[in-house]
Design a protein around this motif. Sequence first.
Motif, PDB file in Angstrom:
ATOM      1  N   LEU A  84      46.224  36.316  47.839  1.00  0.00           N
ATOM      2  CA  LEU A  84      45.190  37.006  48.604  1.00  0.00           C
ATOM      3  C   LEU A  84      45.838  38.032  49.527  1.00  0.00           C
ATOM      4  CD1 LEU A  84      45.479  35.570  51.597  1.00  0.00           C
ATOM      5  CD2 LEU A  84      44.001  33.842  50.587  1.00  0.00           C
ATOM      6  N   TRP A 101      36.288  38.777  50.285  1.00  0.00           N
ATOM      7  CA  TRP A 101      35.727  39.562  49.193  1.00  0.00           C
ATOM      8  C   TRP A 101      36.180  39.012  47.836  1.00  0.00           C
ATOM      9  CZ3 TRP A 101      31.993  42.825  48.199  1.00  0.00           C
ATOM     10  CH2 TRP A 101      32.031  43.593  47.025  1.00  0.00           C
ATOM     11  N   HIS A 103      36.102  40.066  43.914  1.00  0.00           N
ATOM     12  CA  HIS A 103      35.884  41.235  43.067  1.00  0.00           C
ATOM     13  C   HIS A 103      35.073  40.889  41.820  1.00  0.00           C
ATOM     14  CE1 HIS A 103      38.595  40.307  39.672  1.00  0.00           C
ATOM     15  NE2 HIS A 103      39.412  39.771  40.560  1.00  0.00           N
ATOM     16  N   SER A 112      42.087  42.256  43.279  1.00  0.00           N
ATOM     17  CA  SER A 112      41.962  42.556  44.702  1.00  0.00           C
ATOM     18  C   SER A 112      42.724  43.809  45.088  1.00  0.00           C
ATOM     19  CB  SER A 112      42.486  41.374  45.518  1.00  0.00           C
ATOM     20  OG  SER A 112      43.871  41.169  45.270  1.00  0.00           O
ATOM     21  N   PHE A 117      38.576  48.240  47.465  1.00  0.00           N
ATOM     22  CA  PHE A 117      38.519  47.056  48.318  1.00  0.00           C
ATOM     23  C   PHE A 117      39.545  47.057  49.447  1.00  0.00           C
ATOM     24  CE2 PHE A 117      37.623  45.192  43.871  1.00  0.00           C
ATOM     25  CZ  PHE A 117      36.343  45.732  43.868  1.00  0.00           C
ATOM     26  N   GLY A 119      40.739  46.984  52.907  1.00  0.00           N
ATOM     27  CA  GLY A 119      39.988  46.458  54.030  1.00  0.00           C
ATOM     28  C   GLY A 119      40.210  47.158  55.359  1.00  0.00           C
ATOM     29  N   THR A 131      40.826  39.675  50.662  1.00  0.00           N
ATOM     30  CA  THR A 131      40.477  39.858  49.254  1.00  0.00           C
ATOM     31  C   THR A 131      41.393  38.974  48.424  1.00  0.00           C
ATOM     32  OG1 THR A 131      42.008  41.727  48.851  1.00  0.00           O
ATOM     33  CG2 THR A 131      39.819  42.251  49.725  1.00  0.00           C
ATOM     34  N   GLY A 187      30.674  39.556  47.471  1.00  0.00           N
ATOM     35  CA  GLY A 187      31.151  39.971  46.161  1.00  0.00           C
ATOM     36  C   GLY A 187      30.157  40.900  45.498  1.00  0.00           C
TER      37      GLY A 187
END
Length: 505
Positions: A84, A101, A103, A112, A117, A119, A131, A187
Amino acid sequence: MDVFTAKAGQVRGRRSGRDPGIVAVLGLPYAAPPFGADRFREPRPAQAWDGVRECTAFGPVAPQSAELPGSPAWSPGDEDILTLNIWAPANGAGSLPVLVWIHGGAYVFGSSAQPDFDGTSLAARGLVVVTLNYRLGFEGFGHVPADGEGPACPDNRGLLDQIAALEWVQGNIAAFGGSPGRVTVAGQSSGATSVACLMATERARGLFHRAILHSAVNACATVEGAARTTAEVAAAAGVPATRAGLLAASPQTLVSASDRIVDRYRHDPGSGQRHYDPAIYGPVADDVLLPSDPLESLAAGAGAEVELLVCHTTEEYWLLDAVGSSAKVTTERQLGAFARDFGLPPQLVDAYRDRLPDAGPVLDAYLALYGDLLFAEYSSRLAEAHARAGGRTFLSRFDRRCGGDGGRVRAWHCADIPFAFGNLHEESLHFLTGGPPGPADHELSHRMAGAWAAFATHGEPGWAPLSGGGEGGAVRVWCAAGEEARETGTFRDRWRAAGLPLLAP
């Protein structure tokens, strides 16, 4: 030094290139590599490490054949895929709300590491953004028959990975400034349906407190249906459809075999529902992790304690047509076959044709129908079911159709995500959004990202929730300044007048 102490050891991140006030910690393992003796098994804890682990680059992606713009591709042999990423303010503030999150990608592609995405922008609004990668395709969602030689291999391994990541967040996120008691899981597409499944399962109870679903997709397999898919994939891979046979096939072999099955459906108009967009993997209603399709579970009150924000786009399926993943339906005969394959009555098809007088072509009626069947109606009904069961629920639609140097663009699948994340600057995303953004696009992104942040922080995105009956209440429509929102993207009165249940492909 941007060093943090997780339970498994210390990690060092790096400052975001877009905002030096944000620290990005990338490629941090939340579970052990799911291969070797752990293949097709529940995720196991990651091993601890000594010293400071450098977490400045994304981890390997899950086995897949897709190569997405701006994203890393899978390399056979990459095994440490359960990682992550965290974006957090560098000022040391604690107890911040957390946004996790998940995906999308039809349960077979994505990661991710996609530029959608990043962040940074959301973290600058006072969130800790997480993510994650999880197992995809057969590795994550294929049914593995029991053979009596060792523990059974669970279905829904991809969902179990997501649960393991949320458990990691509960045990570690405080070290990065986040509050384990203020977690929102979000998501899009198959990632949104994953979130709905997490709301429906007892295994995830208490791991998050709010949820955001963008364009949830209507698909949940039975165990029998998943077993039939396994038989097809095993035959294409040239191995027995047994636990031992499937373990003997490499991840690359199963990815290739799955792609051949999909291609066969795509070229066979007589193959029924799977011909139109052959997504062969997804959550399995196994009565172990998932008792039923999440729509049924939410209607029965599962997850009612979780506050929910739902969004869909008004022209979902035009993207799938543009990238060539959907069958072309361009004649009246093909449109009639599509309606019969999905049990759609002629009056519903006629209602869509009447509602789209400027579209004309059969293809547009098909794309409108199919997009609503898979995404828009399913997302709306999840929201309504949750509200009727007593949940606090907010509903919105993304209807931005023009802007940027690309001229007119569709409010299609995935187009809303760069706006909500605040990532319009990414050149690799301009296909989705119609080119470089203009001032109206930045203003819309500011409003959408603000709604996400406010919901994750206070449970108030900025408009009224649905009524307890599920159908009343405000529905926020996201448009750029100067655009006029259309009446509706789902034509819900026509679906309800036809008395149609939603059909899982």
